[in-house]
Design a protein around this motif. Structure first.
Motif, PDB file in Angstrom:
ATOM      1  N   CYS A   1      76.155  49.584 -98.214  1.00 27.82           N
ATOM      2  CA  CYS A   1      75.456  48.839 -98.962  1.00 27.82           C
ATOM      3  C   CYS A   1      76.371  47.914 -99.775  1.00 27.82           C
ATOM      4  N   GLU A   2      77.515  48.168-100.049  1.00 30.37           N
ATOM      5  CA  GLU A   2      78.406  47.312-100.976  1.00 30.37           C
ATOM      6  C   GLU A   2      78.853  46.152 -99.906  1.00 30.37           C
ATOM      7  N   LEU A   3      79.154  46.304 -98.674  1.00 30.31           N
ATOM      8  CA  LEU A   3      79.085  45.353 -97.928  1.00 30.31           C
ATOM      9  C   LEU A   3      78.191  44.110 -97.898  1.00 30.31           C
ATOM     10  N   GLU A   4      76.932  44.669 -97.703  1.00 32.77           N
ATOM     11  CA  GLU A   4      76.057  43.702 -98.011  1.00 32.77           C
ATOM     12  C   GLU A   4      75.694  43.043 -99.006  1.00 32.77           C
ATOM     13  N   ILE A   5      75.882  43.871-100.440  1.00 33.78           N
ATOM     14  CA  ILE A   5      75.782  43.237-101.596  1.00 33.78           C
ATOM     15  C   ILE A   5      76.904  41.969-101.484  1.00 33.78           C
ATOM     16  N   HIS A   6      78.431  42.333-101.198  1.00 34.73           N
ATOM     17  CA  HIS A   6      79.299  41.389-101.250  1.00 34.73           C
ATOM     18  C   HIS A   6      78.941  40.162-100.211  1.00 34.73           C
ATOM     19  N   ALA A   7      78.136  40.288 -99.234  1.00 34.71           N
ATOM     20  CA  ALA A   7      77.733  39.164 -98.313  1.00 34.71           C
ATOM     21  C   ALA A   7      76.730  38.366 -99.190  1.00 34.71           C
TER      22      ALA A   7
END
Length: 175
Positions: free
Chosen positions: A57-63
């Motif tokens: 989820c953090e990867l998607e938030i960083h996106a």
């Protein structure tokens, strides 16, 4: 080394073409920015809390921060302290070790507080559920305004969840 160079020369560079610039996306971005300013009167400050997630989820938030989504241009920014935040974005099933830290973060956030649980783990406990090591869903520890399911949810769904929380928060403030 020569074998790799030969393979690269033969296959070429394998990348996708950049997404086409969309007038609809630009207009939507302007509407989101105008709506945030109308509701909040300022930029939206978000404190992201990883309560025990796998970092999907953090990867998607960083996106959301990359040039394609550019949420900073919409008036949404991430802050380091919950004391400066309008909204908490919480990911993962809450581990027992993060339970107290999450409560303290929630308590340090000024009112009116908005909380968005991100991902299947944040919404329902996911594959971890409740156990000796996990409190399960975020709502078992702090009140949640909006839940965004998915493993992990795409950036646009996260942005929709954030906007839904802001709209609901303003509606709750009026009533």
């Amino acid at each position: 080394m020569w074998k790799i160079a030969k393979q690269v020369a033969h296959a070429g560079i394998c990348t996708q073409a950049p997404p086409e610039s969309s007038e609809a996306l630009r207009v939507a971005a302007q509407q989101i920015h105008a709506e945030l300013l109308a509701i909040l009167g300022q930029a939206l400050a978000i404190r992201q809390v990883d309560a025990g997630s796998c970092n999907g989820c953090e990867l998607e938030i960083h996106a959301l921060n990359n040039p394609y989504y550019n949420i900073e241009g919409l008036g949404i920014k991430f802050v380091a302290s919950p004391r400066h935040a309008d909204l908490l974005l919480v990911t993962g099933p809450v581990s027992r070790h993060m339970e107290e830290a999450l409560r303290r973060t929630y308590d340090a956030t000024p009112a009116p507080k908005l909380v968005v649980a991100i991902g299947d783990c944040g919404c329902s406990g996911g594959i971890f559920g409740e156990s000796y090591a996990s409190c399960g869903r975020v709502s078992n520890v702090i009140p949640v305004d909006v839940a965004v399911p998915g493993c992990p949810p795409p950036p646009m769904e996260i942005l929709r969840g954030i906007l839904t929380a802001v709209r609901q928060g303003k509606a709750g403030e009026v009533s």
